[in-house]
Design an enzyme around this catalytic site. Structure first.
Site, PDB file in Angstrom:
ATOM      1  N   HIS A  20       0.845  -1.192   0.000  1.00  0.00           N
ATOM      2  CA  HIS A  20       0.000   0.000   0.000  1.00  0.00           C
ATOM      3  C   HIS A  20       0.885   1.248   0.000  1.00  0.00           C
ATOM      4  O   HIS A  20       1.129   1.838   1.052  1.00  0.00           O
ATOM      5  CB  HIS A  20      -0.930  -0.002   1.215  1.00  0.00           C
ATOM      6  N   GLU A  22       0.265   4.188  -0.797  1.00  0.00           N
ATOM      7  CA  GLU A  22      -0.418   5.394  -0.325  1.00  0.00           C
ATOM      8  C   GLU A  22      -0.245   5.588   1.179  1.00  0.00           C
ATOM      9  O   GLU A  22      -0.448   6.683   1.695  1.00  0.00           O
ATOM     10  CB  GLU A  22      -1.904   5.349  -0.690  1.00  0.00           C
TER      11      GLU A  22
END
EC number: 6.3.5.3
Length: 54
Positions: A20, A22
């Site tokens: 991930h 982000e």
């Protein structure tokens, strides 16, 4: 299996990934290692003709 974190198609324009990035774009939150993913997306799409894209 074999520590694979992501896959692409043969032309490289489709990506599937497990990490991930982000979650790693702000130094305040612990790191900026994920910024490269988003910067490369910006670099590749700047100036692209997306008229009619869906």
């Amino acid at each position: 299996m074999h520590d694979i974190a992501g896959v692409t198609n043969e032309t490289g324009n489709v990506l599937g990934m497990m990490p991930h990035p982000e979650r790693a774009v702000e130094a305040l939150l612990g790191g900026t290692d994920g910024l490269g993913v988003f910067q490369s997306l910006i670099n590749q799409t700047e100036g692209a003709d997306v008229r009619g894209a869906r």
